[in-house]
Design an enzyme around this catalytic site. Sequence first.
Site, mmCIF file in Angstrom:
data_model
loop_
_atom_site.group_PDB
_atom_site.id
_atom_site.type_symbol
_atom_site.label_atom_id
_atom_site.label_comp_id
_atom_site.label_asym_id
_atom_site.label_seq_id
_atom_site.Cartn_x
_atom_site.Cartn_y
_atom_site.Cartn_z
ATOM 1 N N SER A 174 56.373 47.488 79.373
ATOM 2 C CA SER A 174 54.954 47.646 79.721
ATOM 3 C C SER A 174 54.555 46.721 80.858
ATOM 4 O O SER A 174 53.381 46.661 81.230
ATOM 5 C CB SER A 174 54.091 47.357 78.490
ATOM 6 O OG SER A 174 54.461 46.123 77.936
ATOM 7 N N THR A 215 50.344 45.052 78.156
ATOM 8 C CA THR A 215 50.061 44.024 79.163
ATOM 9 C C THR A 215 50.268 42.587 78.685
ATOM 10 O O THR A 215 49.873 42.251 77.565
ATOM 11 C CB THR A 215 48.560 44.151 79.512
ATOM 12 O OG1 THR A 215 48.329 45.478 79.890
ATOM 13 C CG2 THR A 215 48.131 43.197 80.588
ATOM 14 N N THR A 228 50.831 44.103 84.356
ATOM 15 C CA THR A 228 51.153 45.265 83.530
ATOM 16 C C THR A 228 51.663 46.422 84.368
ATOM 17 O O THR A 228 51.396 46.482 85.575
ATOM 18 C CB THR A 228 49.871 45.729 82.787
ATOM 19 O OG1 THR A 228 50.199 46.749 81.866
ATOM 20 C CG2 THR A 228 48.822 46.264 83.734
ATOM 21 N N ARG A 269 46.039 55.867 88.867
ATOM 22 C CA ARG A 269 45.117 55.272 87.891
ATOM 23 C C ARG A 269 45.287 53.744 87.900
ATOM 24 O O ARG A 269 46.392 53.214 87.890
ATOM 25 C CB ARG A 269 45.422 55.834 86.499
ATOM 26 C CG ARG A 269 44.540 55.257 85.375
ATOM 27 C CD ARG A 269 45.224 54.114 84.671
ATOM 28 N NE ARG A 269 44.473 53.660 83.494
ATOM 29 C CZ ARG A 269 44.759 52.557 82.827
ATOM 30 N NH1 ARG A 269 45.757 51.800 83.204
ATOM 31 N NH2 ARG A 269 44.045 52.204 81.772
ATOM 32 N N VAL A 270 44.160 53.053 87.916
ATOM 33 C CA VAL A 270 44.173 51.587 87.844
ATOM 34 C C VAL A 270 43.423 51.185 86.584
ATOM 35 O O VAL A 270 42.344 51.722 86.302
ATOM 36 C CB VAL A 270 43.504 50.981 89.098
ATOM 37 C CG1 VAL A 270 43.295 49.486 88.943
ATOM 38 C CG2 VAL A 270 44.350 51.265 90.345
ATOM 39 N N GLY A 271 43.987 50.263 85.835
ATOM 40 C CA GLY A 271 43.347 49.811 84.598
ATOM 41 C C GLY A 271 42.508 48.565 84.819
ATOM 42 O O GLY A 271 42.094 48.249 85.942
ATOM 43 N N ASP A 272 42.298 47.862 83.736
ATOM 44 C CA ASP A 272 41.479 46.638 83.788
ATOM 45 C C ASP A 272 42.262 45.415 84.269
ATOM 46 O O ASP A 272 41.673 44.437 84.737
ATOM 47 C CB ASP A 272 40.946 46.321 82.384
ATOM 48 C CG ASP A 272 42.098 46.105 81.396
ATOM 49 O OD1 ASP A 272 43.063 46.904 81.403
ATOM 50 O OD2 ASP A 272 42.054 45.122 80.638
ATOM 51 N N THR A 292 43.906 43.150 76.770
ATOM 52 C CA THR A 292 45.006 44.099 76.740
ATOM 53 C C THR A 292 44.503 45.343 76.018
ATOM 54 O O THR A 292 43.515 45.299 75.302
ATOM 55 C CB THR A 292 46.240 43.496 76.023
ATOM 56 O OG1 THR A 292 47.286 44.465 76.016
ATOM 57 C CG2 THR A 292 45.929 43.075 74.605
ATOM 58 N N GLY A 293 45.199 46.451 76.232
ATOM 59 C CA GLY A 293 44.763 47.679 75.588
ATOM 60 C C GLY A 293 44.263 48.677 76.621
ATOM 61 O O GLY A 293 44.618 48.592 77.794
ATOM 62 N N GLY A 298 42.463 50.051 79.286
ATOM 63 C CA GLY A 298 41.680 49.382 80.316
ATOM 64 C C GLY A 298 40.321 49.997 80.573
ATOM 65 O O GLY A 298 39.369 49.283 80.903
HETATM 66 C C1 SD4 Z 1 45.730 49.086 81.248
HETATM 67 N N1 SD4 Z 1 45.145 47.187 79.899
HETATM 68 O O1 SD4 Z 1 46.336 49.485 82.241
HETATM 69 C C2 SD4 Z 1 46.179 47.788 80.680
HETATM 70 C C3 SD4 Z 1 47.461 47.893 79.968
HETATM 71 C C4 SD4 Z 1 47.608 48.978 79.063
HETATM 72 O O2 SD4 Z 1 47.308 49.744 76.921
HETATM 73 O O3 SD4 Z 1 48.149 49.958 79.413
HETATM 74 N N2 SD4 Z 1 47.197 48.792 77.853
HETATM 75 O O4 SD4 Z 1 44.805 49.686 80.734
#
Ligand code: SD4
Length: 336
Positions: free
Chosen positions: A84, A197, A215, A225-228, A248-249, A251
């Site tokens: 991950s 992450t 991550t 796609r971009v996360g948090d 984490t989680g 985003g």
């Molecule tokens: C995201 N928080 O990209 C990051 C990592 C992730 O499940 O995939 N978490 O959203």
Amino acid sequence: MNTRRKFIKLSILSSASLFITKQLFAHTAKKYDTVKDNAIVISTWDFGKAANAAAWEVLKNNGKALDAVEAGVKVPEADPDVQSVGLGGRPDRDGRVTLDACIMDEKNNCGSVACLEHIVHAISVARMVMEKTPHIILVGDGALQFALENGFKKENLLTAKSENEWKKWLEKTEYKPVMNIENEHYHPKGDKDNHDTIGMVAMDNNGDFSGACTTSGLSYKMHGRVGDSPIIGAGLFVDNEVGAATATGVGEEVIRIAGAHLIVEFMRNGDEPEVACRKAVERIIQKSPKDLKDVQVGFLAMNKKGEYGAYSLQKGFTYCIRSGKEEKIHDAKSAF
Ligand code: SD4
């Protein structure tokens, strides 16, 4: 020697000895400060233990929190078995491994890369964006170009294991990004690989904070796609007067409430780290327009006193702590 002279001499001597004594005590106090374990590092998930160990090598030698968090998160970035983060990260639905990372120091300097391909240590590129450019975020090809121009090596990050899993996922052609909770489709009960992450926050012996977050993002996400995790204020936030938080989680849920910044503000207003994290989780529950049944979010925070805490939406979020007194993996409390 007349009495006046004696008196002056004595005064000079006692001032000098007071000065020396003060210096001695100052020295002792400083030494005591240094060894009284200001330094502490926390990070997300079980793999945070190895990352913390690398960060601790820096912190225990009176290194800076910034160097510690970079060194720490580079461990899972380089580990192909951590699917991950960095090398060996699960790809997007087009089979491309795209990395998100950010870093922030005690002076509010910050740097970030998003959707970066082919570079194992996204966190070091983020640090270089922070230190060598007038910008904070570089994305995609621009981030890669910047990395290559600055000596980073282009590598294939897709390992055979992650590629095979992705091909298996393609057979179903079902678009559902994988969450980091035990799930009958992707992470059967007991699957140890249900983590994501790495977010890390450290305080050094000087009492200064830094944080890092890196991550490969949600597995099988849409390309681009971009996360948090690379978003300052969402996946990570540091305020040296207050403390720091990371996430984490999923985003999207973290960005929606500017999670890490929100937690730091709760702490600024007096909440302990675990309470601040819980309130952020509650904010997601209140505000999210989505069904959160299969969604995991975990928050982790630390304040200036070195108190730390975490909270998650679903059960199963773990985090690691390392200090002069403690090395431990904790289970976070959860809302559901
Ligand atoms: C995201 N928080 O990209 C990051 C990592 C992730 O499940 O995939 N978490 O959203």
